[in-house]
Write a protein that holds these residues in place. Sequence first.
Motif, PDB file in Angstrom:
ATOM      1  N   SER A  61       0.844  -1.198   0.000  1.00 43.22           N
ATOM      2  CA  SER A  61       0.000   0.000   0.000  1.00 43.22           C
ATOM      3  C   SER A  61       0.877   1.244   0.000  1.00 43.22           C
ATOM      4  O   SER A  61       2.070   1.187   0.298  1.00 43.22           O
ATOM      5  CB  SER A  61      -0.914  -0.001   1.228  1.00 43.22           C
ATOM      6  OG  SER A  61      -0.151  -0.048   2.422  1.00 43.22           O
TER       7      SER A  61
ATOM      8  N   VAL B  51     -12.938   3.773  -1.351  1.00 45.60           N
ATOM      9  CA  VAL B  51     -12.834   2.633  -0.440  1.00 45.60           C
ATOM     10  C   VAL B  51     -14.229   2.087  -0.167  1.00 45.60           C
ATOM     11  O   VAL B  51     -15.153   2.855   0.142  1.00 45.60           O
ATOM     12  CB  VAL B  51     -12.161   3.030   0.890  1.00 45.60           C
ATOM     13  CG1 VAL B  51     -12.225   1.891   1.892  1.00 45.60           C
ATOM     14  CG2 VAL B  51     -10.708   3.433   0.649  1.00 45.60           C
TER      15      VAL B  51
ATOM     16  N   GLY C  30      -8.710   1.299  -6.045  1.00 43.42           N
ATOM     17  CA  GLY C  30      -9.281   1.549  -4.724  1.00 43.42           C
ATOM     18  C   GLY C  30      -9.156   0.308  -3.871  1.00 43.42           C
ATOM     19  O   GLY C  30      -8.374  -0.604  -4.188  1.00 43.42           O
ATOM     20  N   TYR C  31      -9.947   0.256  -2.798  1.00 40.96           N
ATOM     21  CA  TYR C  31      -9.807  -0.854  -1.858  1.00 40.96           C
ATOM     22  C   TYR C  31     -11.169  -1.315  -1.342  1.00 40.96           C
ATOM     23  O   TYR C  31     -12.110  -0.523  -1.229  1.00 40.96           O
ATOM     24  CB  TYR C  31      -8.950  -0.448  -0.651  1.00 40.96           C
ATOM     25  CG  TYR C  31      -7.495  -0.235  -0.988  1.00 40.96           C
ATOM     26  CD1 TYR C  31      -6.585  -1.291  -0.927  1.00 40.96           C
ATOM     27  CD2 TYR C  31      -7.038   1.019  -1.380  1.00 40.96           C
ATOM     28  CE1 TYR C  31      -5.244  -1.093  -1.241  1.00 40.96           C
ATOM     29  CE2 TYR C  31      -5.705   1.230  -1.694  1.00 40.96           C
ATOM     30  CZ  TYR C  31      -4.816   0.163  -1.630  1.00 40.96           C
ATOM     31  OH  TYR C  31      -3.498   0.355  -1.958  1.00 40.96           O
TER      32      TYR C  31
ATOM     33  N   VAL D   6     -12.389  -3.035   2.120  1.00 40.97           N
ATOM     34  CA  VAL D   6     -11.917  -3.297   3.489  1.00 40.97           C
ATOM     35  C   VAL D   6     -12.901  -4.218   4.186  1.00 40.97           C
ATOM     36  O   VAL D   6     -14.077  -3.876   4.359  1.00 40.97           O
ATOM     37  CB  VAL D   6     -11.760  -1.977   4.281  1.00 40.97           C
ATOM     38  CG1 VAL D   6     -11.324  -2.278   5.717  1.00 40.97           C
ATOM     39  CG2 VAL D   6     -10.753  -1.069   3.592  1.00 40.97           C
TER      40      VAL D   6
ATOM     41  N   ALA E  57      -7.629  -6.040   4.029  1.00 42.12           N
ATOM     42  CA  ALA E  57      -8.085  -5.117   2.991  1.00 42.12           C
ATOM     43  C   ALA E  57      -7.618  -5.659   1.648  1.00 42.12           C
ATOM     44  O   ALA E  57      -6.610  -6.362   1.571  1.00 42.12           O
ATOM     45  CB  ALA E  57      -7.519  -3.722   3.243  1.00 42.12           C
TER      46      ALA E  57
ATOM     47  N   LYS F  51     -19.687   2.462  -0.032  1.00 41.35           N
ATOM     48  CA  LYS F  51     -18.567   3.011  -0.794  1.00 41.35           C
ATOM     49  C   LYS F  51     -18.342   4.471  -0.404  1.00 41.35           C
ATOM     50  O   LYS F  51     -19.293   5.262  -0.324  1.00 41.35           O
ATOM     51  CB  LYS F  51     -18.863   2.922  -2.294  1.00 41.35           C
ATOM     52  CG  LYS F  51     -17.726   3.460  -3.182  1.00 41.35           C
ATOM     53  CD  LYS F  51     -18.119   3.399  -4.655  1.00 41.35           C
ATOM     54  CE  LYS F  51     -17.039   3.998  -5.537  1.00 41.35           C
ATOM     55  NZ  LYS F  51     -17.449   4.053  -6.957  1.00 41.35           N
TER      56      LYS F  51
ATOM     57  N   ILE G  91      -5.532   7.365   2.710  1.00 41.69           N
ATOM     58  CA  ILE G  91      -4.984   6.225   3.432  1.00 41.69           C
ATOM     59  C   ILE G  91      -3.474   6.407   3.555  1.00 41.69           C
ATOM     60  O   ILE G  91      -2.842   7.087   2.745  1.00 41.69           O
ATOM     61  CB  ILE G  91      -5.310   4.886   2.725  1.00 41.69           C
ATOM     62  CG1 ILE G  91      -4.534   4.768   1.414  1.00 41.69           C
ATOM     63  CG2 ILE G  91      -6.799   4.775   2.477  1.00 41.69           C
ATOM     64  CD1 ILE G  91      -4.623   3.371   0.809  1.00 41.69           C
TER      65      ILE G  91
END
Length: 441
Positions: free
Chosen positions: A215, A222, A357-358, A360, A383, A432, A438
């Motif tokens: 990362s 996210v 993006g991610y 989690v 994540a 979302k 981050i």
Amino acid sequence: MENLLRYAEKLFDEVEIAVYRSREVSANVELNEISMASTRSGAVMVIRGIKDKRLGLAIVDSDEPSRVREAIEQAAKMARLNSRDEKWVSLPEPGKYREKPKPNYELKEASPDILVEKLVHGIRLAREKDKNAVVTGGAGGVSWEERHIVNSHGIDVFQEGGASYMYVELVGRKEGVVTPGIFDFDARRDLNLDVEGIVERAVRKVKWAYSVKASKNEEVPVILGPWAIAGLLSYALLPAFSGERLVKETTPLAEKVGERVASKVLTVYDDPFHPLSLEPAIADGEGVPTRRNVLIEEGAFRGFVWDNYWAKIYGTESTGNGKRDLRSGGINIGFHNVVIENGKRSLEDLIGEIKRGYFVDGFQGAHSSNPDNGNFAVTANPAFLIEDGEVVGSSVFLIAGNVYELLKQASEVTKEQTVMPFMTSMTVPHVKFENVKIAGK
């Protein structure tokens, strides 16, 4: 109960007696094996009496009349020793209750064998789907509770019901990579737990986690899963809706009713009668009728929740949010089933539109959040990195900020909702958020 109440009324100006009878069966998993199965049952009675504005409390782990009378006398002695509470008004009066939901009596008679069978099936499925995965932990449980609350003002309400749950934790080991613990679970008001779905979702996340991606510091969309959302909001946000905090001036929501505190895509309410609720209670821990209480409506703050004590101090009415603490016998303001209203599209739809993006699945450190101002600092783990609309691997990073600012960044919620039976009971979709900062780790 009537005879015990009449006896207690001789010693107090007003009094409440609550009995909780419970039965719990459970089974645990450790390292692909069933490690324990058990059945527990018991009864707890709580006496809460007031004499000359002095409170007396007593708890007894029995419903035998002789022992309850002793507890009533003990509570009376405590009341004589305690200081006067000049804020005290009275115990609640009876109200109008909704129709009781029909209990599923299968849950009352469930045996550990049912849970062992489901867990063994889950272990076998996980091993078949991924030979590199180990079921490091897991559990199944069925709870049943009967509650009867009476008081000297005429409240007399009985409720019964139960729920079941199952979760597994998988760890994968492949080509030198050891994944973090990956959880998945199911909970419902019957015994038809979705074992296949639990394992399928957990295995899919383990396979994502075999590819480790570094990362970095960035600002990206996210998606927070139900476990992450429930953990963060339970500590950083939900306490701020307590009327007690309004009276004590420790909530950042004071004087903000009607103001926008979140994105318009977010509507949040407490509703024990939601179809997915695990506990459709008609009354709270004081016998006050429960109801649907809207907290946030399309981003706007709508109001606080109250128990009887703090509501009367503030000059309003209880919202049916008095929750009994069986360790102390006291009443705190709490929630029955916090719901984040769902949307129209699937998680796959949301992932498919993200260039980078991610997703989690869980947060570490949410318990250290500050509900007095909404500040939080958490580690996103596990994540998963999303690139060009696909999950390509696992990652770990930090997010720090303010929950109210984060809620304003919400852009969409999924149509799927998941019941979270842990911490505060919640029914939540994936959410979302846009432009989340981050910190790479």
